[in-house]
Write an enzyme that holds these catalytic residues in place. Structure first.
Site, PDB file in Angstrom:
ATOM      1  N   LYS A  63       0.785  -1.215   0.055  1.00 37.15           N
ATOM      2  CA  LYS A  63       0.004  -0.104   0.113  1.00 37.15           C
ATOM      3  C   LYS A  63       0.775   1.348   0.059  1.00 37.15           C
ATOM      4  O   LYS A  63       0.726   2.322  -0.914  1.00 37.15           O
ATOM      5  CB  LYS A  63      -1.080   0.068   1.248  1.00 37.15           C
ATOM      6  CG  LYS A  63      -1.906  -1.186   1.319  1.00 37.15           C
ATOM      7  CD  LYS A  63      -2.614  -1.133   2.697  1.00 37.15           C
ATOM      8  CE  LYS A  63      -1.860  -1.135   4.010  1.00 37.15           C
ATOM      9  NZ  LYS A  63      -1.019  -2.154   4.344  1.00 37.15           N
ATOM     10  N   ARG A  95      12.107  -5.340   4.662  1.00 33.59           N
ATOM     11  CA  ARG A  95      11.883  -3.941   4.345  1.00 33.59           C
ATOM     12  C   ARG A  95      12.718  -2.979   5.275  1.00 33.59           C
ATOM     13  O   ARG A  95      13.286  -3.349   6.559  1.00 33.59           O
ATOM     14  CB  ARG A  95      10.538  -3.633   4.968  1.00 33.59           C
ATOM     15  CG  ARG A  95      10.484  -1.997   4.937  1.00 33.59           C
ATOM     16  CD  ARG A  95       8.931  -1.662   4.746  1.00 33.59           C
ATOM     17  NE  ARG A  95       8.045  -2.279   6.126  1.00 33.59           N
ATOM     18  CZ  ARG A  95       6.875  -1.777   6.303  1.00 33.59           C
ATOM     19  NH1 ARG A  95       6.060  -1.381   5.254  1.00 33.59           N
ATOM     20  NH2 ARG A  95       6.320  -2.626   7.203  1.00 33.59           N
ATOM     21  N   ARG A 149      -9.135   1.173   9.043  1.00 34.41           N
ATOM     22  CA  ARG A 149      -9.026  -0.232   9.641  1.00 34.41           C
ATOM     23  C   ARG A 149     -10.019  -1.025  10.405  1.00 34.41           C
ATOM     24  O   ARG A 149      -9.547  -2.252  10.734  1.00 34.41           O
ATOM     25  CB  ARG A 149      -7.585  -0.119  10.259  1.00 34.41           C
ATOM     26  CG  ARG A 149      -6.494  -0.405   9.773  1.00 34.41           C
ATOM     27  CD  ARG A 149      -5.121  -0.288  10.604  1.00 34.41           C
ATOM     28  NE  ARG A 149      -3.878  -0.850  10.263  1.00 34.41           N
ATOM     29  CZ  ARG A 149      -3.062  -0.582   9.702  1.00 34.41           C
ATOM     30  NH1 ARG A 149      -3.079   0.651   8.957  1.00 34.41           N
ATOM     31  NH2 ARG A 149      -1.915  -1.435   9.408  1.00 34.41           N
ATOM     32  N   ARG A 172       0.501  -8.754  13.697  1.00 34.35           N
ATOM     33  CA  ARG A 172      -0.295  -7.732  12.776  1.00 34.35           C
ATOM     34  C   ARG A 172      -1.103  -8.238  11.719  1.00 34.35           C
ATOM     35  O   ARG A 172      -2.219  -7.827  11.355  1.00 34.35           O
ATOM     36  CB  ARG A 172       0.693  -6.855  12.007  1.00 34.35           C
ATOM     37  CG  ARG A 172       1.398  -5.871  13.005  1.00 34.35           C
ATOM     38  CD  ARG A 172       2.815  -5.247  12.525  1.00 34.35           C
ATOM     39  NE  ARG A 172       2.557  -4.726  11.434  1.00 34.35           N
ATOM     40  CZ  ARG A 172       3.516  -4.489  10.441  1.00 34.35           C
ATOM     41  NH1 ARG A 172       4.855  -5.162  10.644  1.00 34.35           N
ATOM     42  NH2 ARG A 172       3.662  -3.633   9.431  1.00 34.35           N
ATOM     43  N   ARG A 214      12.044  -1.225  10.867  1.00 36.74           N
ATOM     44  CA  ARG A 214      10.883  -0.567  11.685  1.00 36.74           C
ATOM     45  C   ARG A 214      10.787  -1.554  12.950  1.00 36.74           C
ATOM     46  O   ARG A 214      11.048  -2.923  12.820  1.00 36.74           O
ATOM     47  CB  ARG A 214       9.550  -0.658  11.068  1.00 36.74           C
ATOM     48  CG  ARG A 214       9.056   0.671  10.533  1.00 36.74           C
ATOM     49  CD  ARG A 214       7.894   0.520   9.608  1.00 36.74           C
ATOM     50  NE  ARG A 214       6.806  -0.108  10.013  1.00 36.74           N
ATOM     51  CZ  ARG A 214       5.700  -0.245   9.369  1.00 36.74           C
ATOM     52  NH1 ARG A 214       5.392   0.339   8.367  1.00 36.74           N
ATOM     53  NH2 ARG A 214       4.497  -0.797   9.913  1.00 36.74           N
TER      54      ARG A 214
HETATM   55  P1  AP5 Z   1       4.881  -1.424   1.644  1.00 39.16           P
HETATM   56  O1  AP5 Z   1       4.556  -0.742   0.485  1.00 39.16           O
HETATM   57  O2  AP5 Z   1       5.839  -0.758   3.008  1.00 39.16           O
HETATM   58  O3  AP5 Z   1       3.671  -2.379   2.379  1.00 39.16           O
HETATM   59  P2  AP5 Z   1       2.388  -1.796   3.146  1.00 39.16           P
HETATM   60  O4  AP5 Z   1       1.397  -2.318   2.661  1.00 39.16           O
HETATM   61  O5  AP5 Z   1       2.527  -0.381   3.262  1.00 39.16           O
HETATM   62  O6  AP5 Z   1       2.890  -2.377   4.584  1.00 39.16           O
HETATM   63  P3  AP5 Z   1       2.818  -1.621   6.024  1.00 39.16           P
HETATM   64  O7  AP5 Z   1       3.742  -2.609   6.836  1.00 39.16           O
HETATM   65  O8  AP5 Z   1       3.377  -0.384   6.087  1.00 39.16           O
HETATM   66  O9  AP5 Z   1       1.542  -1.566   6.470  1.00 39.16           O
HETATM   67  P4  AP5 Z   1       1.003  -1.711   7.609  1.00 39.16           P
HETATM   68  O10 AP5 Z   1      -0.558  -1.418   7.250  1.00 39.16           O
HETATM   69  O11 AP5 Z   1       1.058  -2.868   8.619  1.00 39.16           O
HETATM   70  O12 AP5 Z   1       1.504  -0.591   8.513  1.00 39.16           O
HETATM   71  P5  AP5 Z   1       1.307   1.009   9.053  1.00 39.16           P
HETATM   72  O13 AP5 Z   1       2.307   1.677   9.067  1.00 39.16           O
HETATM   73  O14 AP5 Z   1       0.008   1.317   8.092  1.00 39.16           O
HETATM   74  O15 AP5 Z   1       5.795  -2.826   1.212  1.00 39.16           O
HETATM   75  C1  AP5 Z   1       6.436  -3.654   2.360  1.00 39.16           C
HETATM   76  C2  AP5 Z   1       7.798  -4.225   1.900  1.00 39.16           C
HETATM   77  O16 AP5 Z   1       7.482  -5.123   0.585  1.00 39.16           O
HETATM   78  C3  AP5 Z   1       8.734  -3.154   1.419  1.00 39.16           C
HETATM   79  O17 AP5 Z   1      10.084  -3.657   1.641  1.00 39.16           O
HETATM   80  C4  AP5 Z   1       8.709  -2.977  -0.166  1.00 39.16           C
HETATM   81  O18 AP5 Z   1      10.062  -2.755  -0.611  1.00 39.16           O
HETATM   82  C5  AP5 Z   1       8.455  -4.209  -0.350  1.00 39.16           C
HETATM   83  N1  AP5 Z   1       7.306  -4.314  -1.626  1.00 39.16           N
HETATM   84  C6  AP5 Z   1       6.220  -3.438  -1.992  1.00 39.16           C
HETATM   85  N2  AP5 Z   1       5.606  -3.855  -3.004  1.00 39.16           N
HETATM   86  C7  AP5 Z   1       6.315  -5.032  -3.572  1.00 39.16           C
HETATM   87  C8  AP5 Z   1       6.044  -5.781  -4.771  1.00 39.16           C
HETATM   88  N3  AP5 Z   1       4.935  -5.521  -5.523  1.00 39.16           N
HETATM   89  N4  AP5 Z   1       6.974  -6.916  -4.874  1.00 39.16           N
HETATM   90  C9  AP5 Z   1       8.095  -7.140  -4.012  1.00 39.16           C
HETATM   91  N5  AP5 Z   1       8.282  -6.495  -2.964  1.00 39.16           N
HETATM   92  C10 AP5 Z   1       7.117  -5.297  -2.664  1.00 39.16           C
HETATM   93  O19 AP5 Z   1       0.637   0.639  10.665  1.00 39.16           O
HETATM   94  C11 AP5 Z   1       1.594   0.477  11.469  1.00 39.16           C
HETATM   95  C12 AP5 Z   1       1.175   0.485  12.819  1.00 39.16           C
HETATM   96  O20 AP5 Z   1       0.333   1.556  13.012  1.00 39.16           O
HETATM   97  C13 AP5 Z   1      -0.176  -0.669  12.889  1.00 39.16           C
HETATM   98  O21 AP5 Z   1       0.062  -1.925  13.150  1.00 39.16           O
HETATM   99  C14 AP5 Z   1      -1.241   0.065  14.007  1.00 39.16           C
HETATM  100  O22 AP5 Z   1      -0.456  -0.177  15.323  1.00 39.16           O
HETATM  101  C15 AP5 Z   1      -0.938   1.517  13.581  1.00 39.16           C
HETATM  102  N6  AP5 Z   1      -1.956   1.903  12.802  1.00 39.16           N
HETATM  103  C16 AP5 Z   1      -1.824   2.653  11.388  1.00 39.16           C
HETATM  104  N7  AP5 Z   1      -2.987   3.002  10.929  1.00 39.16           N
HETATM  105  C17 AP5 Z   1      -3.894   2.696  11.879  1.00 39.16           C
HETATM  106  C18 AP5 Z   1      -5.155   2.805  11.867  1.00 39.16           C
HETATM  107  N8  AP5 Z   1      -5.983   3.180  10.882  1.00 39.16           N
HETATM  108  N9  AP5 Z   1      -6.109   2.215  12.986  1.00 39.16           N
HETATM  109  C19 AP5 Z   1      -5.284   1.914  14.175  1.00 39.16           C
HETATM  110  N10 AP5 Z   1      -4.079   1.534  14.161  1.00 39.16           N
HETATM  111  C20 AP5 Z   1      -3.181   2.000  13.048  1.00 39.16           C
END
Ligand code: AP5
Length: 218
Positions: free
Chosen positions: A13, A127, A88, A171, A160
């Protein structure tokens, strides 16, 4: 255009939202990035969020809804925005609808990043993120030219805290329990557009762009 990027952790994403945002000038609103900024700044909100994030749990709804309410009121959001990692939970999705209806707007598309869980642990443990500009890398699939150093700004690349295998598995479980019901929520509203997130980053980007182009036509 107001788009929701929905999918499990590591589904890509953030990678796709950052690319689309840089190319099209549409702001990317990532609640994860906002919470990590609050942690780095040492604010009370950041200290409280860290306790949830470090164990892979969701931060309480009212906290993230407040962040989105404040952020969407800024002038750069007037032409639309991408929501990356928000909503979410069902209460977050209904709060989003309510706050958008206050300004006579609505979600135009929910892009679902579809991928098997088995691919995600390797993606997340590999990552690396730049502490300075937020650029993202993967040790195997998108390595930086120089180990530990950002190609774009020379900043330090870090792992991270929540990208440890035990937290990643938590997660993923949280995603299936609390976030996956949003798939049906948006499907019932005719807004859901699935993309194959297991394809290469460029192939995923082409699919995302084509879905957004179709979904945002009047
Ligand atoms: P990446 O693009 O970073 O994937 P992502 O889907 O953004 O993954 P995240 O881990 O950031 O999502 P998340 O939803 O868990 O974390 P968030 O920060 O929102 O890609 C991942 C890796 O894969 C990278 O190394 C990339 O290079 C590689 N890659 C990408 N595309 C690829 C492809 N096509 N092929 C191969 N490799 C690829 O949330 C973190 C925490 O914050 C949550 O756990 C929660 O505690 C809190 N939080 C955030 N938002 C909320 C909310 N709305 N409500 C409550 N808590 C929240």
């Amino acid at each position: 255009m107001i788009s929701v990027f929905l999918g499990p952790p590591g589904s890509g994403k953030g990678t796709q939202a950052k690319k689309f945002s840089a190319e099209k000038g549409v702001p990317q609103l990532s609640t994860g990035d906002m919470l990590r900024q609050a942690i780095s700044a040492g604010t009370a909100l950041g200290r409280s969020a860290q306790e949830f994030m470090s164990r892979g749990a969701l931060v309480p709804d009212e906290v993230v809804i407040g962040l989105i309410r404040e952020r969407t009121q800024r002038p750069d959001c007037q032409g639309g925005f991408i929501l990356d990692g928000f909503p979410r939970t069902i209460p977050q999705a209904t709060a989003l609808d309510a706050l958008l209806s206050e300004i006579s707007r609505e979600v135009s598309a929910a892009i679902l990043f579809e991928i098997q869980d088995s691919a995600l642990v390797a993606r997340l443990t590999g990552r690396r993120t730049c502490v300075t500009c937020g650029a993202m890398y993967h040790l195997l699939s998108m390595p930086p030219r120089k180990t530990g150093v950002c190609d774009q700004c020379g900043g330090e690349l870090i792992q991270r805290d929540d990208d440890r295998e035990d937290v990643i598995r938590k997660r993923l479980a949280v995603y299936h329990q609390q976030t996956a019901p949003l798939v049906e929520f948006y499907r019932q509203r005719g807004m859901l557009s699935p993309v194959d997130a297991s394809a290469s980053p460029d192939a995923v980007y082409r699919e995302v762009k084509s879905k957004l182009a179709v979904d945002t036509q009047p």
